[in-house]
Write an enzyme that holds these catalytic residues in place. Structure first.
Site, PDB file in Angstrom:
ATOM      1  N   LEU A   1     -36.186 -19.273 -49.967  1.00  0.00           N
ATOM      2  CA  LEU A   1     -37.162 -20.154 -50.619  1.00  0.00           C
ATOM      3  C   LEU A   1     -38.020 -20.883 -49.598  1.00  0.00           C
ATOM      4  O   LEU A   1     -38.962 -21.576 -49.949  1.00  0.00           O
ATOM      5  CB  LEU A   1     -36.439 -21.197 -51.486  1.00  0.00           C
ATOM      6  CG  LEU A   1     -35.825 -20.685 -52.786  1.00  0.00           C
ATOM      7  CD1 LEU A   1     -35.137 -21.816 -53.514  1.00  0.00           C
ATOM      8  CD2 LEU A   1     -36.896 -20.062 -53.677  1.00  0.00           C
TER       9      LEU A   1
ATOM     10  N   ILE B   1     -38.955 -23.918 -43.416  1.00  0.00           N
ATOM     11  CA  ILE B   1     -40.315 -24.461 -43.343  1.00  0.00           C
ATOM     12  C   ILE B   1     -40.357 -25.833 -44.014  1.00  0.00           C
ATOM     13  O   ILE B   1     -41.007 -26.759 -43.524  1.00  0.00           O
ATOM     14  CB  ILE B   1     -41.329 -23.523 -44.040  1.00  0.00           C
ATOM     15  CG1 ILE B   1     -41.334 -22.160 -43.358  1.00  0.00           C
ATOM     16  CG2 ILE B   1     -42.722 -24.130 -44.065  1.00  0.00           C
ATOM     17  CD1 ILE B   1     -42.315 -21.173 -43.948  1.00  0.00           C
TER      18      ILE B   1
ATOM     19  N   CYS C   1     -41.866  -8.580 -22.727  1.00  0.00           N
ATOM     20  CA  CYS C   1     -40.499  -8.160 -22.410  1.00  0.00           C
ATOM     21  C   CYS C   1     -40.374  -6.639 -22.450  1.00  0.00           C
ATOM     22  O   CYS C   1     -40.836  -5.977 -21.525  1.00  0.00           O
ATOM     23  CB  CYS C   1     -39.516  -8.866 -23.329  1.00  0.00           C
ATOM     24  SG  CYS C   1     -37.930  -9.119 -22.523  1.00  0.00           S
TER      25      CYS C   1
ATOM     26  N   GLY D   1     -42.202  -4.773 -23.961  1.00  0.00           N
ATOM     27  CA  GLY D   1     -43.608  -4.368 -23.882  1.00  0.00           C
ATOM     28  C   GLY D   1     -44.091  -4.283 -22.438  1.00  0.00           C
ATOM     29  O   GLY D   1     -45.012  -3.524 -22.121  1.00  0.00           O
TER      30      GLY D   1
ATOM     31  N   GLN E   1     -41.807  -3.634 -19.928  1.00  0.00           N
ATOM     32  CA  GLN E   1     -41.002  -2.542 -19.356  1.00  0.00           C
ATOM     33  C   GLN E   1     -41.610  -1.178 -19.687  1.00  0.00           C
ATOM     34  O   GLN E   1     -41.696  -0.307 -18.826  1.00  0.00           O
ATOM     35  CB  GLN E   1     -39.555  -2.655 -19.852  1.00  0.00           C
ATOM     36  CG  GLN E   1     -38.898  -3.970 -19.396  1.00  0.00           C
ATOM     37  CD  GLN E   1     -37.492  -4.181 -19.938  1.00  0.00           C
ATOM     38  OE1 GLN E   1     -37.010  -3.417 -20.763  1.00  0.00           O
ATOM     39  NE2 GLN E   1     -36.834  -5.239 -19.491  1.00  0.00           N
TER      40      GLN E   1
ATOM     41  N   GLU F   1     -31.587   1.536 -19.638  1.00  0.00           N
ATOM     42  CA  GLU F   1     -31.168   1.227 -21.012  1.00  0.00           C
ATOM     43  C   GLU F   1     -31.314   2.479 -21.891  1.00  0.00           C
ATOM     44  O   GLU F   1     -30.544   2.694 -22.816  1.00  0.00           O
ATOM     45  CB  GLU F   1     -32.035   0.081 -21.569  1.00  0.00           C
ATOM     46  CG  GLU F   1     -31.674  -0.318 -22.995  1.00  0.00           C
ATOM     47  CD  GLU F   1     -32.510  -1.479 -23.550  1.00  0.00           C
ATOM     48  OE1 GLU F   1     -33.479  -1.918 -22.886  1.00  0.00           O
ATOM     49  OE2 GLU F   1     -32.208  -1.931 -24.657  1.00  0.00           O
TER      50      GLU F   1
ATOM     51  N   HIS G   1     -40.873 -14.412 -22.825  1.00  0.00           N
ATOM     52  CA  HIS G   1     -41.370 -14.453 -24.217  1.00  0.00           C
ATOM     53  C   HIS G   1     -42.290 -15.662 -24.434  1.00  0.00           C
ATOM     54  O   HIS G   1     -41.809 -16.731 -24.800  1.00  0.00           O
ATOM     55  CB  HIS G   1     -40.187 -14.552 -25.182  1.00  0.00           C
ATOM     56  CG  HIS G   1     -39.399 -13.301 -25.282  1.00  0.00           C
ATOM     57  ND1 HIS G   1     -39.686 -12.311 -26.195  1.00  0.00           N
ATOM     58  CD2 HIS G   1     -38.327 -12.866 -24.571  1.00  0.00           C
ATOM     59  CE1 HIS G   1     -38.824 -11.324 -26.053  1.00  0.00           C
ATOM     60  NE2 HIS G   1     -37.989 -11.628 -25.068  1.00  0.00           N
TER      61      HIS G   1
ATOM     62  N   GLU H   1     -44.251 -16.195 -26.810  1.00  0.00           N
ATOM     63  CA  GLU H   1     -44.437 -16.534 -28.231  1.00  0.00           C
ATOM     64  C   GLU H   1     -43.627 -17.745 -28.675  1.00  0.00           C
ATOM     65  O   GLU H   1     -43.990 -18.430 -29.631  1.00  0.00           O
ATOM     66  CB  GLU H   1     -44.107 -15.332 -29.124  1.00  0.00           C
ATOM     67  CG  GLU H   1     -42.644 -14.908 -29.225  1.00  0.00           C
ATOM     68  CD  GLU H   1     -42.217 -13.908 -28.160  1.00  0.00           C
ATOM     69  OE1 GLU H   1     -42.824 -13.894 -27.066  1.00  0.00           O
ATOM     70  OE2 GLU H   1     -41.256 -13.154 -28.405  1.00  0.00           O
TER      71      GLU H   1
HETATM   72  N1  GLN Z   1     -34.152  -4.327 -23.958  1.00  0.00           N
HETATM   73  C1  GLN Z   1     -34.810  -4.920 -22.871  1.00  0.00           C
HETATM   74  C2  GLN Z   1     -33.869  -5.697 -21.966  1.00  0.00           C
HETATM   75  O1  GLN Z   1     -32.772  -6.016 -22.347  1.00  0.00           O
HETATM   76  C3  GLN Z   1     -35.927  -5.835 -23.343  1.00  0.00           C
HETATM   77  C4  GLN Z   1     -35.423  -7.022 -24.113  1.00  0.00           C
HETATM   78  C5  GLN Z   1     -36.510  -7.751 -24.850  1.00  0.00           C
HETATM   79  O2  GLN Z   1     -37.577  -7.181 -25.075  1.00  0.00           O
HETATM   80  N2  GLN Z   1     -36.237  -8.956 -25.288  1.00  0.00           N
HETATM   81  O3  GLN Z   1     -34.194  -5.991 -20.850  1.00  0.00           O
END
Ligand code: GLN
Length: 558
Positions: A16, A20, A380, A382, A384, A404, A523, A525
């Site tokens: 709901l 927020i 992140c 993105g 790599q 990975e 990050h 964001e």
């Molecule tokens: N999987 C990648 C890492 O562990 C990137 C993680 C992410 O994008 N938060 O480094």
């Protein structure tokens, strides 16, 4: 002065918008000049939400202190000035692990350890501690009343109204008032039943916030008031609005701030909402659009990218643009033909992610953005994938990958530091295979910026602090080749003492012969708010708009 506590429970159905709503009330109380803190009680047994799939729980929000939190923490931080920490979240998992630990250490010798009073006392003490030094604490209770697992939390918040906090607690219940089309009526019965469940737990709500499609009539509010035994003035109609930024003023327009502050003995305080009015005004005066492709694997679960979407919106507000996001499934991008979908975009963003699924699609997209001069923001994972793409297609290491996704690849340009090269054994202990979680770099870290780079231009600072959540890093042993190409700049790096060794870590990369191609290991964001959008997002949206103008793009809406 005693701290006041406002408890927010939810009823009828989940989703709901309790987070927020809680964040909006915090914003209102801050706008009344009160010192506010927030916390969330989560009934699940996970110790924190870090291990829950985004499909079930939306994004994992990272706090400055590196806590892997519920996405509601994102709303709390974007709407209020409070910085959340690991302490602001109490889960059943956390409680039990601590209580069981105490029990094994003989803490309760002779006693039978029980939900009441041991668990409930633990919860109450925790809540009281969080409140120290604040005027008000908003405590959101996760889940919906009636759930088995939330009972100890409800019992604890009930007990908070006894003793010294008697007149200093306030219970808000958020419910749904559905509209039945064929009788043209709003139905209040689910709300009545939900309040009954709450009453059966000993809690009489002091205020009901009723979610509905349109504004509830005076008559409906009176009916709810009568049947639920809640003052008419405390029945708030939270109907659908165009933008979540309108919610604080919607609540205030129905007197929520005055009612609560008066009830809790602060005199009648009225929130000053100029900064929110400005945001609403900005949002309404937007005339132009910019189209961004967000390439990820959870595109059917937009909550998985909540903070990224909010940060884009915030940057749009700053640039007077409406950001239209086209969610693109990376798994569906298998060859060049599939990339046609990108041709109408003004900018491309690849957010964070874990696991191999969809990664090759993301690598294709990074290549497309690089070759076609489309603004690219990699976050992140993105970053790599952008580096893997560059290593494969510019440097010619066709087997370049992250360990990975391909543990035995011949060019592990992205790898955990124990896989970088020499000295492997030093780190093995920290990467024990038995531990599924492994080592994760979490939370705020300092990143140094290199002068004469786009990143430096954007941040205008020698160093920045940004939040991390990842296991893998750019492999320092292979870095010289990356630098040698002359086409890629490492514009941000951090220095860390990791297990008694000093390391430089790559934090930001950018392409030299590209109008706007930036990717970062952290990050950004998580630190954008509607009032202070993030510089990287700002600049990305600006560049995307320039790209749109330069390429005269007509865009097919998706
Ligand atoms: N999987 C990648 C890492 O562990 C990137 C993680 C992410 O994008 N938060 O480094």
């Amino acid at each position: 002065m005693l701290t006041r506590y406002i408890f927010i429970t939810g009823g009828v159905v989940s989703s709901l918008g309790k987070g927020i709503t809680t964040a909006s009330i915090a914003a209102l109380l801050e706008a009344c000049n009160l010192k506010v803190n927030l916390m969330k009680l989560d009934p699940y047994i996970n110790v924190d939400p870090g291990t829950i799939s985004p499909k079930q729980h939306g994004e994992v929000y990272i706090t400055e202190d590196g806590y892997e939190a519920d996405l509601d923490f994102g709303y709390y931080e974007r709407f209020s000035n409070v910085k959340m920490t690991s302490l602001n979240n109490l889960t059943t998992g956390k409680i039990y692990s601590e209580i069981l630990n105490n029990e094994r250490n003989g803490f309760y010798l002779g006693e039978t350890v029980q939900i009441v009073p041991h668990i409930t006392n633990f919860i109450k003490k925790y809540i009281i501690n969080i409140g120290k030094g604040y005027d008000v604490v908003l405590v959101e209770v996760g889940g919906t009343v009636g759930d088995i697992e939330s009972l100890p939390f409800l019992e604890s918040i009930r007990q908070m109204s006894l003793g010294k906090f008697k007149n200093y607690v306030f219970y808000i219940h958020l419910t749904l008032v559905p509209y039945l089309k064929y009788v043209n009526e709003y139905k209040t019965k689910p709300t009545q039943h939900s309040v009954k469940i709450l009453l059966s737990n000993g809690i009489q709500p002091d205020m009901l916030i009723c979610r509905s499609d349109y504004k509830l009539s005076y008559k409906d509010c009176c009916k709810i008031s009568l049947f639920c035994n809640v003052s008419r003035k405390a029945i708030i109609s939270l109907y659908n609005v165009n933008s979540i930024y309108e919610i604080p003023s919607l609540l205030s327009s129905q007197g929520l701030d005055i009612y609560i502050s008066n009830y809790l003995g602060f005199k009648k305080l009225k929130a000053k909402l100029c900064k929110w009015d400005k945001i609403i005004y900005l949002e309404k005066s937007i005339k132009e659009e910019v189209f961004i492709g967000l390439v990820g694997k959870y595109i059917n679960y937009p909550d998985s990218y909540k903070s990224v979407l909010e940060a884009l919106k915030n940057a749009g507000l700053k640039n007077n643009l409406s950001v239209k996001v086209n969610m693109i499934s990376s798994q569906k991008l298998k060859n060049l033909g599939d990339l046609k979908i990108l041709s109408s975009l003004n900018g491309i963003l690849i957010p964070g992610g874990f696991g191999y699924r969809g990664v090759e699609g993301k690598i294709l997209v990074a290549k497309y953005a690089r070759e076609n001069n489309i603004p690219y923001l990699g976050i992140c994972l993105g970053m790599q994938v952008a580096i893997i793409e560059f290593s494969r297609n510019v440097l010619g290491f066709t087997d370049a990958n992250s360990t990975e996704f391909s543990p035995n690849c011949s060019y592990p340009i992205i790898a955990m530091i124990n896989e970088w090269g020499e000295n492997k054994r030093d780190y093995d202990y920290f990467f024990s295979k038995k531990n599924k979680m492994g080592y994760m770099r979490l939370g705020l870290e300092k990143c140094f910026l290199v002068k004469n780079t786009l990143a430096y231009d954007i941040y205008k600072s020698n160093f920045i602090l940004e939040r991390h959540r990842h296991k893998y890093e750019v492999n320092n042993f292979l870095l010289p080749e990356l630098k040698k190409s002359g086409e890629l700049n490492i514009s941000g790096f951090s220095i860390r003492n990791t297990y008694n060794k000093l390391f430089n870590f790559v934090e930001i990369i950018e392409l030299i012969n590209h109008p706007w191609f930036i990717a970062c290991q952290f990050h950004p964001e998580f630190s954008s708010t509607p009032f202070l959008s993030h510089p990287l997002f700002d600049s990305f949206i600006k560049a995307s708009y320039t790209y749109k103008l330069n390429n005269n793009l007509t865009v097919n809406k998706v």
